[in-house]
Write an enzyme that holds these catalytic residues in place. Structure first.
Site, short mmCIF file in Angstrom:
data_model
loop_
_atom_site.label_atom_id
_atom_site.label_comp_id
_atom_site.label_asym_id
_atom_site.label_seq_id
_atom_site.Cartn_x
_atom_site.Cartn_y
_atom_site.Cartn_z
N CYS A 1 -2.25 1.15 -4.80
CA CYS A 1 -1.22 1.59 -5.33
C CYS A 1 -0.69 0.98 -6.55
CB CYS A 1 0.21 1.96 -4.41
SG CYS A 1 0.75 0.29 -3.77
N CYS B 1 0.78 -1.34 -0.08
CA CYS B 1 0.17 0.09 -0.15
C CYS B 1 0.98 1.25 0.00
CB CYS B 1 -0.98 -0.06 1.23
SG CYS B 1 -0.51 0.11 2.80
N CYS C 1 3.23 -0.23 -8.87
CA CYS C 1 3.85 -1.53 -8.47
C CYS C 1 4.56 -2.16 -9.80
CB CYS C 1 2.73 -2.32 -8.15
SG CYS C 1 3.51 -3.93 -7.20
#
Length: 137
Positions: free
Chosen positions: A85, A11, A89
């Site tokens: 997020c 996150c 990533c």
């Protein structure tokens, strides 16, 4: 190398959702799954309300520290669970990716964090069953 499945929970701040998920996965798997968590912009410390919420269900995450997300951490994981997020990533072929849409516990009181914690537990239990081939897999 290990034959254990590995999961990374990601996150933004690595201070709430991902830390609670990692805490649940570590506790519920009994060490059968390699677990880590990270954030795209890690906070200085874990959200104390998240720590308190987890303590209420007998899981101590006080020793965890927010970590920065690295490509190597993603590459080393079998499953990559993002929580808000996903766009930052790194994507590697052959990895399992899931994006869990969960409310951010940052700045919220314990009454608001408990349902987030409980939803994370349900999702972790389902993921664990899939990874280990248990009931519901």
């Amino acid at each position: 190398m290990t034959d254990k499945p590995s999961v990374i929970f990601v996150c933004v701040h690595n201070a709430g959702r991902s830390q609670m998920a990692a805490g649940f996965m570590s506790a519920l798997s009994g060490g059968a799954v390699e677990v880590c968590s990270a954030g795209s912009m890690p906070a200085e410390q874990i959200n104390p309300v998240a720590v308190r919420a987890m303590a209420e269900v007998g899981i101590d995450i006080t020793a965890a520290q927010p970590q920065v997300l690295t490509p190597d951490a993603v590459r080393a994981s079998d499953a990559v669970i993002t929580m808000g997020c996903g766009d930052v990533c790194p994507i590697f072929p052959g990895k399992r990716y899931e994006d869990w849409v969960l409310e951010d516990p940052a700045g919220q009181g314990i009454e608001s964090v408990r349902p987030i914690r409980d939803e994370i537990r349900v999702r972790v239990e389902a993921l664990l069953a899939e990874l280990l081939g248990g009931p519901g897999a």
